[in-house]
Design a protein around this motif. Sequence first.
Motif, PDB file in Angstrom:
ATOM      1  N   TYR A  80       0.933  -1.270   0.005  1.00  0.00           N
ATOM      2  CA  TYR A  80      -0.088  -0.122  -0.009  1.00  0.00           C
ATOM      3  C   TYR A  80       0.896   1.208  -0.125  1.00  0.00           C
ATOM      4  CZ  TYR A  80      -4.012  -3.315   1.145  1.00  0.00           C
ATOM      5  OH  TYR A  80      -4.681  -4.271   1.460  1.00  0.00           O
ATOM      6  N   THR A  81       2.071   1.347  -0.318  1.00  0.00           N
ATOM      7  CA  THR A  81       3.074   2.349  -0.162  1.00  0.00           C
ATOM      8  C   THR A  81       2.999   3.277   0.792  1.00  0.00           C
ATOM      9  OG1 THR A  81       1.781   3.818  -1.501  1.00  0.00           O
ATOM     10  CG2 THR A  81       2.955   2.178  -2.881  1.00  0.00           C
ATOM     11  N   THR A  82       2.614   2.682   1.953  1.00  0.00           N
ATOM     12  CA  THR A  82       2.517   3.734   3.460  1.00  0.00           C
ATOM     13  C   THR A  82       2.999   2.940   4.397  1.00  0.00           C
ATOM     14  OG1 THR A  82       0.930   5.094   4.423  1.00  0.00           O
ATOM     15  CG2 THR A  82      -0.037   2.854   3.810  1.00  0.00           C
ATOM     16  N   ARG A  83       2.959   3.813   5.437  1.00  0.00           N
ATOM     17  CA  ARG A  83       3.500   3.222   6.952  1.00  0.00           C
ATOM     18  C   ARG A  83       2.472   3.018   7.874  1.00  0.00           C
ATOM     19  NH1 ARG A  83       4.207   7.449  10.050  1.00  0.00           N
ATOM     20  NH2 ARG A  83       4.313   9.586   9.096  1.00  0.00           N
ATOM     21  N   PRO A  84       2.523   2.003   8.623  1.00  0.00           N
ATOM     22  CA  PRO A  84       1.763   2.218   9.829  1.00  0.00           C
ATOM     23  C   PRO A  84       1.748   3.252  10.922  1.00  0.00           C
ATOM     24  CG  PRO A  84       2.736   0.045   9.617  1.00  0.00           C
ATOM     25  CD  PRO A  84       3.564   1.012   8.532  1.00  0.00           C
ATOM     26  N   LEU A  85       0.784   3.754  11.139  1.00  0.00           N
ATOM     27  CA  LEU A  85       0.770   4.652  12.328  1.00  0.00           C
ATOM     28  C   LEU A  85       0.648   4.009  13.613  1.00  0.00           C
ATOM     29  CD1 LEU A  85      -1.450   7.519  10.766  1.00  0.00           C
ATOM     30  CD2 LEU A  85       1.095   7.300  10.762  1.00  0.00           C
ATOM     31  N   GLU A  86      -0.084   2.855  13.741  1.00  0.00           N
ATOM     32  CA  GLU A  86      -0.607   2.025  14.755  1.00  0.00           C
ATOM     33  C   GLU A  86      -0.704   0.738  14.374  1.00  0.00           C
ATOM     34  OE1 GLU A  86      -3.965   3.587  16.830  1.00  0.00           O
ATOM     35  OE2 GLU A  86      -3.181   5.562  17.372  1.00  0.00           O
ATOM     36  N   ILE A  87      -0.031  -0.272  15.069  1.00  0.00           N
ATOM     37  CA  ILE A  87      -0.345  -1.853  14.811  1.00  0.00           C
ATOM     38  C   ILE A  87      -0.709  -2.362  16.176  1.00  0.00           C
ATOM     39  CG2 ILE A  87       0.719  -3.921  14.376  1.00  0.00           C
ATOM     40  CD1 ILE A  87       2.895  -2.214  13.070  1.00  0.00           C
ATOM     41  N   ALA A  88      -2.040  -3.136  16.070  1.00  0.00           N
ATOM     42  CA  ALA A  88      -2.412  -4.069  17.080  1.00  0.00           C
ATOM     43  C   ALA A  88      -2.772  -5.292  16.670  1.00  0.00           C
ATOM     44  CB  ALA A  88      -3.710  -3.243  17.822  1.00  0.00           C
ATOM     45  N   THR A  89      -2.378  -6.205  17.462  1.00  0.00           N
ATOM     46  CA  THR A  89      -2.446  -7.583  17.225  1.00  0.00           C
ATOM     47  C   THR A  89      -4.074  -7.896  17.693  1.00  0.00           C
ATOM     48  OG1 THR A  89      -0.267  -8.266  18.061  1.00  0.00           O
ATOM     49  CG2 THR A  89      -1.875 -10.226  17.774  1.00  0.00           C
ATOM     50  N   ILE A  90      -4.772  -8.562  16.967  1.00  0.00           N
ATOM     51  CA  ILE A  90      -6.397  -8.742  17.149  1.00  0.00           C
ATOM     52  C   ILE A  90      -6.552 -10.410  17.115  1.00  0.00           C
ATOM     53  CG2 ILE A  90      -7.076  -6.354  16.596  1.00  0.00           C
ATOM     54  CD1 ILE A  90      -8.013  -7.396  13.708  1.00  0.00           C
ATOM     55  N   GLY A  91      -5.737 -11.063  16.708  1.00  0.00           N
ATOM     56  CA  GLY A  91      -6.183 -12.420  16.654  1.00  0.00           C
ATOM     57  C   GLY A  91      -5.329 -13.403  16.152  1.00  0.00           C
ATOM     58  N   VAL A  92      -5.515 -14.658  16.295  1.00  0.00           N
ATOM     59  CA  VAL A  92      -4.754 -15.704  15.420  1.00  0.00           C
ATOM     60  C   VAL A  92      -5.666 -16.660  14.797  1.00  0.00           C
ATOM     61  CG1 VAL A  92      -2.929 -17.493  15.504  1.00  0.00           C
ATOM     62  CG2 VAL A  92      -2.749 -15.302  17.144  1.00  0.00           C
ATOM     63  N   ARG A  93      -5.535 -17.194  13.784  1.00  0.00           N
ATOM     64  CA  ARG A  93      -6.204 -18.251  12.855  1.00  0.00           C
ATOM     65  C   ARG A  93      -5.223 -19.586  12.534  1.00  0.00           C
ATOM     66  NH1 ARG A  93      -8.806 -16.309   8.138  1.00  0.00           N
ATOM     67  NH2 ARG A  93      -9.883 -18.169   8.616  1.00  0.00           N
ATOM     68  N   ASN A  94      -5.865 -20.589  12.370  1.00  0.00           N
ATOM     69  CA  ASN A  94      -5.121 -21.774  11.998  1.00  0.00           C
ATOM     70  C   ASN A  94      -5.977 -21.840  10.569  1.00  0.00           C
ATOM     71  OD1 ASN A  94      -3.545 -23.896  11.795  1.00  0.00           O
ATOM     72  ND2 ASN A  94      -4.978 -25.316  12.352  1.00  0.00           N
ATOM     73  N   VAL A  95      -5.385 -21.572   9.320  1.00  0.00           N
ATOM     74  CA  VAL A  95      -5.811 -21.761   8.015  1.00  0.00           C
ATOM     75  C   VAL A  95      -5.293 -22.735   7.389  1.00  0.00           C
ATOM     76  CG1 VAL A  95      -6.201 -20.333   5.897  1.00  0.00           C
ATOM     77  CG2 VAL A  95      -6.078 -19.175   8.063  1.00  0.00           C
ATOM     78  N   LEU A  96      -6.433 -23.779   7.078  1.00  0.00           N
ATOM     79  CA  LEU A  96      -6.067 -24.972   6.259  1.00  0.00           C
ATOM     80  C   LEU A  96      -7.100 -24.885   5.034  1.00  0.00           C
ATOM     81  CD1 LEU A  96      -6.501 -27.396   9.079  1.00  0.00           C
ATOM     82  CD2 LEU A  96      -4.194 -27.207   7.721  1.00  0.00           C
ATOM     83  N   ARG A  97      -6.247 -24.833   3.881  1.00  0.00           N
ATOM     84  CA  ARG A  97      -6.987 -24.691   2.616  1.00  0.00           C
ATOM     85  C   ARG A  97      -6.731 -25.927   1.718  1.00  0.00           C
ATOM     86  NH1 ARG A  97      -6.324 -18.987  -0.243  1.00  0.00           N
ATOM     87  NH2 ARG A  97      -8.056 -19.773  -1.114  1.00  0.00           N
ATOM     88  N   GLU A  98      -7.420 -26.248   1.073  1.00  0.00           N
ATOM     89  CA  GLU A  98      -7.527 -27.454  -0.055  1.00  0.00           C
ATOM     90  C   GLU A  98      -7.014 -26.828  -1.466  1.00  0.00           C
ATOM     91  OE1 GLU A  98     -10.859 -29.936  -0.264  1.00  0.00           O
ATOM     92  OE2 GLU A  98     -11.217 -29.926   1.975  1.00  0.00           O
ATOM     93  N   GLU A  99      -7.568 -25.639  -1.749  1.00  0.00           N
ATOM     94  CA  GLU A  99      -7.337 -25.187  -3.316  1.00  0.00           C
ATOM     95  C   GLU A  99      -6.963 -23.597  -2.980  1.00  0.00           C
ATOM     96  OE1 GLU A  99      -6.240 -25.559  -6.706  1.00  0.00           O
ATOM     97  OE2 GLU A  99      -6.950 -27.218  -5.773  1.00  0.00           O
ATOM     98  N   PRO A 100      -5.612 -23.263  -3.155  1.00  0.00           N
ATOM     99  CA  PRO A 100      -4.588 -23.962  -3.453  1.00  0.00           C
ATOM    100  C   PRO A 100      -4.152 -24.808  -2.036  1.00  0.00           C
ATOM    101  CG  PRO A 100      -3.798 -21.925  -3.369  1.00  0.00           C
ATOM    102  CD  PRO A 100      -5.423 -21.964  -3.272  1.00  0.00           C
ATOM    103  N   SER A 101      -3.515 -26.135  -2.028  1.00  0.00           N
ATOM    104  CA  SER A 101      -3.384 -26.679  -0.684  1.00  0.00           C
ATOM    105  C   SER A 101      -2.315 -25.935   0.109  1.00  0.00           C
ATOM    106  CB  SER A 101      -2.802 -28.039  -1.159  1.00  0.00           C
ATOM    107  OG  SER A 101      -2.490 -28.799   0.026  1.00  0.00           O
ATOM    108  N   SER A 102      -2.490 -25.542   1.201  1.00  0.00           N
ATOM    109  CA  SER A 102      -1.664 -24.754   2.256  1.00  0.00           C
ATOM    110  C   SER A 102      -2.184 -24.740   3.504  1.00  0.00           C
ATOM    111  CB  SER A 102      -1.698 -23.308   1.677  1.00  0.00           C
ATOM    112  OG  SER A 102      -2.835 -22.644   1.687  1.00  0.00           O
ATOM    113  N   HIS A 103      -1.341 -24.566   4.339  1.00  0.00           N
ATOM    114  CA  HIS A 103      -1.389 -24.401   6.142  1.00  0.00           C
ATOM    115  C   HIS A 103      -0.771 -23.415   6.500  1.00  0.00           C
ATOM    116  CE1 HIS A 103      -1.443 -26.733  10.054  1.00  0.00           C
ATOM    117  NE2 HIS A 103      -1.984 -25.414  10.059  1.00  0.00           N
TER     118      HIS A 103
END
Length: 158
Positions: A80-103
């Motif tokens: 996005y050619t910009t810089r963060p002004l603030e960063i907050a951690t809001i969650g964690v997800r476990n993402v398993l996908r079949e197409e394309p196959s990835s984890h």
Amino acid sequence: MSNDPTPNVIAGPPQPAEQVRRTPSVSCVFICHDGDGRVLLARRGAGARDEPGTWDCGAGALEYGESFETAVAREVGEEYTTRPLEIATIGVRNVLREEPSSHWVAVIFAVRVDPAEAAIGEPHKFDELGWFSPDALPYPMHSQLAESIRLFRAWQEA
């Protein structure tokens, strides 16, 4: 006897594909926002890794030795050619996908940016940017976007 200085290596039998150890990758997913409730989304172009034509928030792989904040700042700058002004951690997800196959282990961040500075930084991956209310998102959405927006809205309400 050979004059080759490298030792002889005796390899075991090849392993079947299902026995090859695979590990998940770590992704830093970021929902850029303006601090007033709008989120920045990009429409994935023809060169996107998956789901071209869908709207999505930003993301990128965590590189070896990198902090989450450094990875997010790098990726926000690249996409996005910009810089963060603030960063907050809001969650964690476990993402398993079949197409394309990835984890992926996806660590989700809310990132405030200046809307006037945001632009497409990777035109080979994205063909349009837009600011949207989380209640009025564009269609079609990337398959992973709804869950990230849910985490963002929960963070906003907290």
